[in-house]
Design a protein around this motif. Structure first.
Motif, PDB file in Angstrom:
ATOM      1  N   ARG A  89       0.801  -0.967   0.180  1.00 46.97           N
ATOM      2  CA  ARG A  89      -0.193  -0.160   0.385  1.00 46.97           C
ATOM      3  C   ARG A  89       1.060   1.225  -0.002  1.00 46.97           C
ATOM      4  N   PHE A  90       2.011   1.118   0.779  1.00 47.76           N
ATOM      5  CA  PHE A  90       2.922   2.530   0.694  1.00 47.76           C
ATOM      6  C   PHE A  90       3.718   2.766  -0.533  1.00 47.76           C
ATOM      7  N   TYR A  91       3.484   1.911  -1.466  1.00 41.70           N
ATOM      8  CA  TYR A  91       4.762   1.351  -1.927  1.00 41.70           C
ATOM      9  C   TYR A  91       4.001   2.349  -3.784  1.00 41.70           C
ATOM     10  N   THR A  92       2.322   1.207  -3.562  1.00 40.94           N
ATOM     11  CA  THR A  92       1.569   2.115  -4.729  1.00 40.94           C
ATOM     12  C   THR A  92       1.405   3.512  -4.448  1.00 40.94           C
ATOM     13  N   ALA A  93       1.030   3.626  -2.880  1.00 46.27           N
ATOM     14  CA  ALA A  93       0.440   5.158  -3.012  1.00 46.27           C
ATOM     15  C   ALA A  93       1.797   6.224  -3.222  1.00 46.27           C
ATOM     16  N   ARG A  94       3.272   6.296  -3.948  1.00 45.23           N
ATOM     17  CA  ARG A  94       4.451   6.329  -4.095  1.00 45.23           C
ATOM     18  C   ARG A  94       4.602   6.412  -5.787  1.00 45.23           C
ATOM     19  N   GLY A  95       3.702   5.184  -5.721  1.00 46.69           N
ATOM     20  CA  GLY A  95       3.419   5.237  -7.836  1.00 46.69           C
ATOM     21  C   GLY A  95       4.746   4.103  -7.822  1.00 46.69           C
ATOM     22  N   TRP A  96       5.114   3.602  -6.979  1.00 49.51           N
ATOM     23  CA  TRP A  96       4.911   1.826  -7.601  1.00 49.51           C
ATOM     24  C   TRP A  96       4.389   1.636  -7.990  1.00 49.51           C
ATOM     25  N   ARG A  97       4.639   1.033  -9.664  1.00 49.56           N
ATOM     26  CA  ARG A  97       3.452  -0.427 -10.185  1.00 49.56           C
ATOM     27  C   ARG A  97       4.143  -1.582  -9.765  1.00 49.56           C
ATOM     28  N   SER A  98       2.998  -2.661  -9.313  1.00 45.59           N
ATOM     29  CA  SER A  98       2.990  -4.393  -9.086  1.00 45.59           C
ATOM     30  C   SER A  98       3.432  -4.435 -10.258  1.00 45.59           C
ATOM     31  N   TRP A  99       4.118  -5.710 -10.326  1.00 47.47           N
ATOM     32  CA  TRP A  99       4.898  -7.242 -11.001  1.00 47.47           C
ATOM     33  C   TRP A  99       3.503  -7.302 -11.645  1.00 47.47           C
ATOM     34  N   ALA A 100       2.988  -7.761 -13.088  1.00 48.32           N
ATOM     35  CA  ALA A 100       1.340  -8.746 -13.298  1.00 48.32           C
ATOM     36  C   ALA A 100       2.317  -9.761 -13.913  1.00 48.32           C
ATOM     37  N   GLY A 101       3.405  -9.387 -14.472  1.00 47.93           N
ATOM     38  CA  GLY A 101       3.676 -11.334 -14.877  1.00 47.93           C
ATOM     39  C   GLY A 101       4.561 -11.793 -13.885  1.00 47.93           C
ATOM     40  N   ARG A 102       4.618 -12.964 -14.543  1.00 48.71           N
ATOM     41  CA  ARG A 102       5.776 -14.236 -13.842  1.00 48.71           C
ATOM     42  C   ARG A 102       7.147 -13.629 -13.344  1.00 48.71           C
ATOM     43  N   THR A 103       7.768 -13.931 -11.945  1.00 49.81           N
ATOM     44  CA  THR A 103       9.216 -13.035 -11.816  1.00 49.81           C
ATOM     45  C   THR A 103      10.240 -14.754 -11.996  1.00 49.81           C
ATOM     46  N   TRP A 104      11.357 -15.292 -11.850  1.00 44.93           N
ATOM     47  CA  TRP A 104      12.614 -15.623 -12.111  1.00 44.93           C
ATOM     48  C   TRP A 104      13.263 -15.346 -11.354  1.00 44.93           C
ATOM     49  N   SER A 105      14.679 -16.648 -10.912  1.00 47.94           N
ATOM     50  CA  SER A 105      15.267 -15.904 -10.565  1.00 47.94           C
ATOM     51  C   SER A 105      16.226 -16.948 -11.277  1.00 47.94           C
ATOM     52  N   LEU A 106      17.840 -16.779 -11.898  1.00 51.08           N
ATOM     53  CA  LEU A 106      18.705 -16.811 -12.635  1.00 51.08           C
ATOM     54  C   LEU A 106      20.054 -17.017 -11.255  1.00 51.08           C
ATOM     55  N   THR A 107      19.404 -19.369 -11.415  1.00 46.71           N
ATOM     56  CA  THR A 107      20.531 -19.563 -10.257  1.00 46.71           C
ATOM     57  C   THR A 107      21.314 -20.769 -11.032  1.00 46.71           C
ATOM     58  N   PRO A 108      22.421 -20.642  -9.714  1.00 45.29           N
ATOM     59  CA  PRO A 108      23.594 -21.654 -10.551  1.00 45.29           C
ATOM     60  C   PRO A 108      23.176 -22.860 -11.245  1.00 45.29           C
ATOM     61  N   ASP A 109      21.578 -23.526 -10.943  1.00 49.57           N
ATOM     62  CA  ASP A 109      21.160 -24.428 -12.166  1.00 49.57           C
ATOM     63  C   ASP A 109      20.872 -23.463 -13.516  1.00 49.57           C
ATOM     64  N   GLY A 110      20.614 -23.019 -13.436  1.00 50.77           N
ATOM     65  CA  GLY A 110      19.694 -21.770 -15.089  1.00 50.77           C
ATOM     66  C   GLY A 110      18.008 -21.249 -13.969  1.00 50.77           C
ATOM     67  N   ALA A 111      17.471 -20.432 -14.598  1.00 49.92           N
ATOM     68  CA  ALA A 111      16.710 -19.966 -14.668  1.00 49.92           C
ATOM     69  C   ALA A 111      15.227 -20.964 -13.654  1.00 49.92           C
ATOM     70  N   VAL A 112      15.139 -20.092 -12.641  1.00 50.52           N
ATOM     71  CA  VAL A 112      14.200 -20.885 -11.584  1.00 50.52           C
ATOM     72  C   VAL A 112      12.539 -19.836 -11.558  1.00 50.52           C
ATOM     73  N   ARG A 113      11.210 -20.576 -11.779  1.00 47.90           N
ATOM     74  CA  ARG A 113      10.301 -19.693 -11.758  1.00 47.90           C
ATOM     75  C   ARG A 113      10.010 -19.246  -9.867  1.00 47.90           C
ATOM     76  N   THR A 114       9.575 -18.052  -9.795  1.00 45.87           N
ATOM     77  CA  THR A 114       9.308 -17.805  -8.199  1.00 45.87           C
ATOM     78  C   THR A 114       8.496 -17.509  -8.335  1.00 45.87           C
ATOM     79  N   PRO A 115       7.290 -18.680  -8.284  1.00 50.04           N
ATOM     80  CA  PRO A 115       6.115 -17.995  -8.445  1.00 50.04           C
ATOM     81  C   PRO A 115       5.079 -17.124  -6.862  1.00 50.04           C
ATOM     82  N   ASP A 116       5.767 -18.008  -5.890  1.00 50.45           N
ATOM     83  CA  ASP A 116       5.688 -17.214  -4.291  1.00 50.45           C
ATOM     84  C   ASP A 116       5.615 -15.441  -4.484  1.00 50.45           C
ATOM     85  N   ASP A 117       6.794 -14.878  -5.461  1.00 48.30           N
ATOM     86  CA  ASP A 117       6.426 -13.432  -5.209  1.00 48.30           C
ATOM     87  C   ASP A 117       6.571 -12.710  -6.645  1.00 48.30           C
TER      88      ASP A 117
END
Length: 180
Positions: A122-150
Motif C-alpha cells: 500500500r505504501f509503495y503503490t501510494a508513492r507511484g510504484w507499479r505492481s509487477w503483473a507478470g511471472r518472476t524468475w531467479s537466475l540460479t547456478p542451475d539456470g532460470a527457476v520460477r519464483t511463483p511465490d514472489d
C-alpha cells in the motif's frame, strides 16, 4: 529538513560500525522474520537514514542488481530494508528515506525494483510504484527457476528510463536465501 528529524544518504562503506549496528538493530526490531541474508542484501549500496531522537529511526537501502526482461539485462536499483521504528511510523519518515533513492533510480539505473510485504504494498503503490503483473524468475547456478511465490510482491519504479511490459517475465540475478 524537518526540525525534528533529518535525512542522510551514505554509502555502506561510510556508515561506520556504530551506525551499521544501529541500522541492523532497527531492521530486526521492525521485521520479526528478519534474517542474516536479508541484512546482507542491504549492504554494498547507499542507505537513506532518518535521524531523530538521538538515533536512526528510519532506513532504506538501494543496491545495484541485474534484472532480465524481454531478453536483455537491465541495470537495476533495488530497494532493500525499508523500515521505520514502530513508534515513529505514519509521520512521513518512510517517504523521506524513499525519495532520495527514487531520484537515484531515475538518474542512475534503467529500472527500479523491490519486493514488498502486504502492508508495504500500500505504501509503495501510494508513492507511484507499479505492481509487477507478470511471472518472476531467479537466475540460479542451475539456470532460470520460477519464483511463483514472489509474483504478487514485486514492484517497479516507473520513473526509470526503460519501458517495461508489466505483464512479461522478470528475472532476478542470483543471491543467497531469496531471489526477491
Amino acid at each position: 529538513m524537518n526540525g525534528a528529524w533529518r535525512v542522510e544518504v551514505v554509502h555502506t562503506a561510510d556508515l561506520g560500525s556504530i551506525r551499521r549496528s544501529a541500522v541492523r538493530a532497527l531492521l530486526y526490531e521492525v521485521f520479526d522474520d528478519m534474517t542474516e541474508p536479508d541484512w546482507e542484501h542491504c549492504l554494498g549500496g547507499v542507505h537513506a537514514l532518518t535521524v531523530a531522537d538521538g538515533g536512526i529511526v528510519a532506513h532504506a537501502a538501494l543496491v545495484a542488481r541485474r534484472l532480465g526482461h524481454r531478453g536483455r539485462p537491465l541495470r537495476a536499483g533495488y530497494v532493500e530494508g525499508v523500515a521505520v521504528r514502530p513508534d515513529r511510523q505514519r509521520q512521513g519518515l518512510g517517504s523521506a528515506v524513499m525519495a532520495p533513492l527514487e531520484r537515484m533510480i531515475v538518474d542512475a539505473y534503467e529500472v527500479g525494483a523491490l519486493a514488498a510485504t502486504d502492508d508495504g504494498a500500500r505504501f509503495y503503490t501510494a508513492r507511484g510504484w507499479r505492481s509487477w503483473a507478470g511471472r518472476t524468475w531467479s537466475l540460479t547456478p542451475d539456470g532460470a527457476v520460477r519464483t511463483p511465490d514472489d509474483d504478487d510482491c514485486v514492484f517497479v519504479w516507473p520513473g526509470a528510463s526503460e519501458p517495461l511490459d508489466l505483464t512479461g517475465d522478470l528475472l532476478a540475478d542470483w543471491r543467497d536465501d531469496c531471489a526477491w
